[in-house]
Design a protein around this motif. Structure first.
Motif, PDB file in Angstrom:
ATOM      1  N   ASP A 173       0.818  -1.209   0.000  1.00 12.10           N
ATOM      2  CA  ASP A 173       0.000   0.000   0.000  1.00 12.10           C
ATOM      3  C   ASP A 173       0.860   1.271   0.000  1.00 12.10           C
ATOM      4  OD1 ASP A 173      -2.233   1.576  -0.017  1.00 12.10           O
ATOM      5  OD2 ASP A 173      -3.028   0.869   1.916  1.00 12.10           O
ATOM      6  N   PRO A 174       1.649   1.480  -1.056  1.00  9.33           N
ATOM      7  CA  PRO A 174       2.531   2.641  -1.080  1.00  9.33           C
ATOM      8  C   PRO A 174       1.779   3.976  -1.038  1.00  9.33           C
ATOM      9  CG  PRO A 174       2.545   1.531  -3.214  1.00  9.33           C
ATOM     10  CD  PRO A 174       1.779   0.663  -2.261  1.00  9.33           C
ATOM     11  N   GLU A 175       0.555   3.983  -1.568  1.00  9.55           N
ATOM     12  CA  GLU A 175      -0.242   5.225  -1.535  1.00  9.55           C
ATOM     13  C   GLU A 175      -0.576   5.605  -0.093  1.00  9.55           C
ATOM     14  OE1 GLU A 175      -1.979   8.630  -2.832  1.00  9.55           O
ATOM     15  OE2 GLU A 175      -0.837   7.215  -4.053  1.00  9.55           O
ATOM     16  N   ALA A 176      -0.952   4.620   0.722  1.00  9.69           N
ATOM     17  CA  ALA A 176      -1.250   4.888   2.136  1.00  9.69           C
ATOM     18  C   ALA A 176       0.013   5.344   2.867  1.00  9.69           C
ATOM     19  CB  ALA A 176      -1.832   3.646   2.801  1.00  9.69           C
ATOM     20  N   VAL A 177       1.159   4.763   2.520  1.00 13.27           N
ATOM     21  CA  VAL A 177       2.425   5.172   3.125  1.00 13.27           C
ATOM     22  C   VAL A 177       2.713   6.628   2.779  1.00 13.27           C
ATOM     23  CG1 VAL A 177       4.928   4.795   3.126  1.00 13.27           C
ATOM     24  CG2 VAL A 177       3.376   2.834   3.103  1.00 13.27           C
ATOM     25  N   TYR A 178       2.504   6.986   1.511  1.00 18.97           N
ATOM     26  CA  TYR A 178       2.734   8.359   1.076  1.00 18.97           C
ATOM     27  C   TYR A 178       1.826   9.326   1.826  1.00 18.97           C
ATOM     28  CZ  TYR A 178       3.038  12.526  -1.772  1.00 18.97           C
ATOM     29  OH  TYR A 178       3.208  13.828  -2.185  1.00 18.97           O
ATOM     30  N   LEU A 179       0.542   8.998   1.899  1.00 13.11           N
ATOM     31  CA  LEU A 179      -0.406   9.870   2.602  1.00 13.11           C
ATOM     32  C   LEU A 179      -0.062   9.978   4.088  1.00 13.11           C
ATOM     33  CD1 LEU A 179      -3.752   8.775   0.899  1.00 13.11           C
ATOM     34  CD2 LEU A 179      -2.467  10.899   0.545  1.00 13.11           C
ATOM     35  N   PHE A 180       0.324   8.860   4.700  1.00 11.46           N
ATOM     36  CA  PHE A 180       0.725   8.879   6.108  1.00 11.46           C
ATOM     37  C   PHE A 180       1.954   9.768   6.294  1.00 11.46           C
ATOM     38  CE2 PHE A 180       3.327   7.125   9.572  1.00 11.46           C
ATOM     39  CZ  PHE A 180       2.446   7.290  10.626  1.00 11.46           C
ATOM     40  N   GLY A 181       2.949   9.622   5.413  1.00 14.61           N
ATOM     41  CA  GLY A 181       4.155  10.441   5.491  1.00 14.61           C
ATOM     42  C   GLY A 181       3.861  11.920   5.343  1.00 14.61           C
ATOM     43  N   GLN A 182       2.957  12.251   4.432  1.00 15.67           N
ATOM     44  CA  GLN A 182       2.589  13.657   4.247  1.00 15.67           C
ATOM     45  C   GLN A 182       1.845  14.199   5.473  1.00 15.67           C
ATOM     46  OE1 GLN A 182       3.680  15.687   1.927  1.00 15.67           O
ATOM     47  NE2 GLN A 182       4.806  13.998   1.023  1.00 15.67           N
ATOM     48  N   ARG A 183       1.008  13.353   6.072  1.00 10.89           N
ATOM     49  CA  ARG A 183       0.296  13.743   7.300  1.00 10.89           C
ATOM     50  C   ARG A 183       1.298  13.992   8.439  1.00 10.89           C
ATOM     51  NH1 ARG A 183      -3.228   9.328   8.561  1.00 10.89           N
ATOM     52  NH2 ARG A 183      -3.359   9.194   6.324  1.00 10.89           N
ATOM     53  N   VAL A 184       2.268  13.111   8.552  1.00 10.16           N
ATOM     54  CA  VAL A 184       3.298  13.284   9.584  1.00 10.16           C
ATOM     55  C   VAL A 184       4.077  14.572   9.319  1.00 10.16           C
ATOM     56  CG1 VAL A 184       5.477  12.344  10.476  1.00 10.16           C
ATOM     57  CG2 VAL A 184       3.511  10.839  10.149  1.00 10.16           C
ATOM     58  N   ALA A 185       4.439  14.820   8.074  1.00 10.85           N
ATOM     59  CA  ALA A 185       5.176  16.043   7.726  1.00 10.85           C
ATOM     60  C   ALA A 185       4.368  17.272   8.111  1.00 10.85           C
ATOM     61  CB  ALA A 185       5.493  16.057   6.229  1.00 10.85           C
ATOM     62  N   HIS A 186       3.085  17.259   7.819  1.00  9.74           N
ATOM     63  CA  HIS A 186       2.212  18.387   8.166  1.00  9.74           C
ATOM     64  C   HIS A 186       2.156  18.582   9.685  1.00  9.74           C
ATOM     65  CE1 HIS A 186      -1.087  21.216   7.946  1.00  9.74           C
ATOM     66  NE2 HIS A 186      -1.723  20.481   8.862  1.00  9.74           N
TER      67      HIS A 186
END
Length: 152
Positions: free
Chosen positions: A25-38
């Protein structure tokens, strides 16, 4: 030795779990990473740089490469733990070589970008390497330390 074996199996499980998530689920990883960055940018002023760095550098390519590294590390660590559990001497040498390869990079990181976490990881890995090399080079000591003392 049991502490090292336990560490290897716990780390292998975590890395393989991460590898599965990154792969499936690389898309979920990307979204999670962006959420963490925010959240990092919004949380504290000293975390803004980390949040901005994460936001800028998190890409599909980085996630794919991270999945490959996580698979490699998880499988290698599980193999090391299994060989240690089975009492294979070359398993101990595999651990020594694997850990030793990372020590120069860890020393470089501690010198150029000091941090408590980095120093702890360096000290733990160095201690494990020293312990295993000592155990491998002095097998007579190992045999004596594993003998059960006579009763009475």
């Amino acid at each position: 030795m049991w502490l090292i074996i336990t560490y290897k199996f716990v780390k292998a499980g975590l890395m393989l779990g991460l590898a599965i998530w990154l792969t499936t689920d690389p898309e979920a990883v990307y979204l999670f990473g962006q959420r963490v960055a925010h959240e990092l940018v919004e949380a504290r002023p000293f975390m803004v740089r980390l949040g901005n760095w994460l936001h800028t550098h998190l890409t599909k390519h980085v996630i794919e490469r991270s999945a490959l590294v996580a698979w490699l590390d998880g499988v290698t660590t599980a193999l090391e733990g299994t060989l240690l559990l089975l009492g294979k001497p070359w398993g101990e040498w595999l651990v020594v070589i694997g850990l030793s390869l990372f020590l120069p990079f860890e020393v470089y990181e501690v010198i150029h970008k000091p941090g408590v976490g980095k120093a702890i990881v360096l000290l733990l890995n160095a201690a494990i390497v020293v312990y295993l090399v000592y155990e491998l080079l002095f097998p007579a000591h190992r045999a004596r330390s594993r003998q059960v003392p006579p009763a009475g």
